[in-house]
Every structure is written in structure tokens, then in C-alpha cells.
Design an enzyme around this catalytic site. Sequence first.
Site, PDB file in Angstrom:
ATOM      1  N   PHE A  12       0.824  -1.220   0.000  1.00 37.29           N
ATOM      2  CA  PHE A  12       0.000   0.000   0.000  1.00 37.29           C
ATOM      3  C   PHE A  12       0.862   1.276   0.000  1.00 37.29           C
ATOM      4  CE2 PHE A  12      -2.173   2.783   3.385  1.00 37.29           C
ATOM      5  CZ  PHE A  12      -2.730   3.645   2.451  1.00 37.29           C
ATOM      6  N   TYR A 157       2.577  -7.616  16.250  1.00 40.14           N
ATOM      7  CA  TYR A 157       2.986  -6.691  15.180  1.00 40.14           C
ATOM      8  C   TYR A 157       3.838  -5.561  15.740  1.00 40.14           C
ATOM      9  CZ  TYR A 157       2.671  -2.595  12.125  1.00 40.14           C
ATOM     10  OH  TYR A 157       2.971  -1.477  11.382  1.00 40.14           O
ATOM     11  N   SER A 158       3.305  -4.845  16.745  1.00 39.10           N
ATOM     12  CA  SER A 158       4.044  -3.661  17.208  1.00 39.10           C
ATOM     13  C   SER A 158       5.337  -4.069  17.906  1.00 39.10           C
ATOM     14  CB  SER A 158       3.174  -2.775  18.094  1.00 39.10           C
ATOM     15  OG  SER A 158       2.589  -3.495  19.143  1.00 39.10           O
ATOM     16  N   LYS A 161       7.857  -4.579  15.172  1.00 35.53           N
ATOM     17  CA  LYS A 161       8.309  -3.296  14.612  1.00 35.53           C
ATOM     18  C   LYS A 161       9.234  -2.591  15.608  1.00 35.53           C
ATOM     19  CE  LYS A 161       7.264  -1.503  11.242  1.00 35.53           C
ATOM     20  NZ  LYS A 161       7.813  -1.584   9.847  1.00 35.53           N
ATOM     21  N   HIS A 290      -6.622  -4.672  22.378  1.00 36.97           N
ATOM     22  CA  HIS A 290      -6.849  -3.566  21.432  1.00 36.97           C
ATOM     23  C   HIS A 290      -6.352  -2.235  22.006  1.00 36.97           C
ATOM     24  CE1 HIS A 290     -10.003  -1.896  18.356  1.00 36.97           C
ATOM     25  NE2 HIS A 290      -8.785  -1.427  18.164  1.00 36.97           N
TER      26      HIS A 290
END
Length: 354
Positions: A12, A157-158, A161, A290
Site C-alpha cells: 500500500f 505486530y508492534s 516493529k 486492542h
Amino acid sequence: MKNILITGGAGFIGSNFVRHLLRLAPDLNLVTLDALTYAGSLENLRGLPDEARHTFVQGDICDAALVERILREHQVDTIVHFAAESHVDRSILGPAPFVQTNIVGTFTLLEAARQAWDGKFEGKRFHHVSTDEVFGSLGPGDPAFEETTPYEPRSPYSASKASSDHLVRAYFHTYGLPVTLTNCSNNYGPYQFPEKLIPLMILNALAGKPLPVYGDGKQVRDWLYVEDHCEAIRLVLERGRAGETYNVGGGNQPHNIDVVTELCVLLDELRPGPGPYAGLIIHVPDRPGHDRRYAMNIGRIQSELGWSPRHDLKRGLRATVRWYLENEAWVRAVSAQNDYQAWMDKNYTKRGAK
Ligand code: NAD
Ligand code: TYD
């Protein structure tokens, strides 16, 4: 800057960045290295401006020999590193590829750059694209994330990263590799794979399917129009200081439910359905862990490089809805490919939203 390697350039943001550079930097040669996972597609690179200056290589950033060959053959002086596993929900259901690509892949690129450039760092740059999610989750009254906010990642994910960011900074301090980093907020705009919030809601609405809002929908994201993000990265490449990190954000923090409602209103105007699209909104079980709220303090990039987002959310959402309405062939191609339907079944059936 003459020969740029763009990893993840068929995804993207990477594909928007390829277009951005081909339009605005007429002296540059670009090489895209992309594995074409479910998230990458050559459809995103169709009809590039000035295509002759762009070379596409299909391959994995974890393949050290391939990366080494590309750096040598194309005399790469600048690396812009987008390639990643990027979807939080996928990292919850299957974290292994996140560790592999985001951590091992970033290490492989850093090590290849260190060896290829061999201490001759003048005119070289390794730019790493990261996320606000490394900083964790804010409460309603907390100040926005700054570049110096301690890391507190909360999803696979975080966390992956965050690890990659630490490696990038370590290569600056230990080896003097000229790195820069940008940590940006949620992007939206053309060519976003339709499993992320905004394109998912547009396409579900057009198909008359439920619009699945996680939990109470009061989570807050700082939405950044992708073209504004591309401009920020280009400025950091041109004028950013080696070793420095720049936060990039869109300057707005709506609740998710308000974003979804606004998309419905735009669709009611631009492609009216049998009834108001907001009637399709349902609340579904929340994402585990979340993050509640993200917000970016963009003071550094504003004062040092003169960058500010050009699109406010209303304008950016309208442009995005229009793009998805006008690019049905792209939508058909990417939704038919890879494992899109399988993912929709896996993530939404158990939430009662299929
Ligand atoms: P994306 O998922 O759309 O694209 C990722 C691209 O990387 C795909 O083309 C994929 O094929 C490629 N890729 C994945 N694994 C690879 C590997 N091992 N080798 C080579 N290529 C591989 O992601 P995006 O939304 O364009 O995000 C780009 C970068 O920006 C990522 O690093 C992401 O963490 C970061 N970021 C994204 C957002 C966002 O809102 N999208 C926000 C903050 C930061
Ligand atoms: P997403 O686009 O997955 O980005 P991120 O998790 O990196 O922020 O999600 C954006 C927000 O929208 C996030 O708070 C989760 C929420 N969301 C939903 O409510 N429903 C959905 O179907 C999806 C995909 C996301």
C-alpha cells in the site's frame, strides 16, 4: 541520492511512494524488492509514471544473497524500507511471519547495507518506516506520542516493529550506518489492501455486507493520508539528520465509529444504496489487547523540515471513497487474489459478521 531500493514497494504505502518519487524526483532510479505476499500486488504498480526508471524484483528481504546482489548491481545509495507484515489482526492469529520479516528481514537489510557500503557512508542513507504502535496505547487525557516516548508495544505486530527500530538505531550507534526513521500513524488512501478498516468498510458497504466495528468503536487513531506520508518521507530523505527519528501524523483523532459513519455518509452521497449505509453497522467482539488511542506529536518534523499534513480527514476520506469507486477493476483483482476470502472468513465468521 541516485539509486533507491524500495522494499515492500508493491504494498500500500510503498506503491504510493514509488509513484510519488517517479513524479517528483526525475533524476532517481528506483528498484522495488517485494515478495508479493497476500498484501503485495503488481496491480499496485500498474501504469506507473515514467516506468523506465523503475525495476521490479520479486524476492524476500530475508534472502541475504539477493539483497547483496541488488545493492551491488544497481549501485544502491539509498534504501527506503517499507516491507513488513503489517496487519495487527493477522499478527494475533499467526505471529511467526511478523518475527521473520519484520525483525530478521530488517536485520538482513541492515547487514547487507553495512557490508555493501563498507564504511563509505557519504551520500548513503537507510530509511526505516515504522509505526506509532511501538509506543503503546494512550488514555483519553494523555499527551500525544513524542519521538522520545518510551516504547511499550502490545501486539506481536508492534513488538516486531519495535525490535526492528532498535536494530536500526543500533546500526547507527555501533557502525555509523546513516539511518533515519519515521514513526507514522494509521495511513489511508488509494491502493490500501481491503482488510484494513477504511477500505474494508467501503467495500463491505457497497456489497451490502455488515460493517464490523470492534468493541464499542470508541478507539482513536490519528489518520494520515498516504500522499502526505510519502511527502514526509521524501523530505526526511532530502533533509533529515542521520540518526534521527521523525513522528508523522495526520493531526486528527476521531473515534473509529465516527470514521465508519462518515464513510457511510460519503457513500450515501456518491453511490446511494437501497437505504442509508449506516444501517449496516454492527458491533462485534473486540480485538484482544486492542490499543485504545494513538496520537502523534509532529512538532519535530514541522519545525525542522517544514512538513505538515495537507489533507484533513474529511477531504482525505472523500478522495479515498472516490478512488475505490473509480477503481473497480483493481478492487476485483486484489480481492480475488491470494487469501483474501480465507482471511475474511477466519477473522469475521467467529465474530458473527460474515
Ligand atoms: P502492506 O502490508 O500493504 O505492504 C507490505 C509489503 O511488503 C507488501 O507488498 C508485501 O508483499 C511486502 N513484504 C512482506 N513481507 C516481505 C518480505 N519478507 N520480503 C519482501 N517483501 C515483503 O503494508 P503498508 O501498509 O504499505 O505498510 C508499509 C510500512 O509502513 C510497514 O513497515 C508498516 O509497518 C508501516 N506502517 C504502516 C501503517 C499503515 O497504516 N498502513 C502505519 C504505520 C506504519
Ligand atoms: P486497522 O486498519 O486494522 O489498523 P490498526 O490496527 O493498525 O490501527 O484498524 C484500525 C482501527 O479499526 C483499529 O482500532 C481496529 C478497528 N477495526 C474495526 O473496528 N473493525 C475492523 O473490521 C477492522 C479491520 C479494524
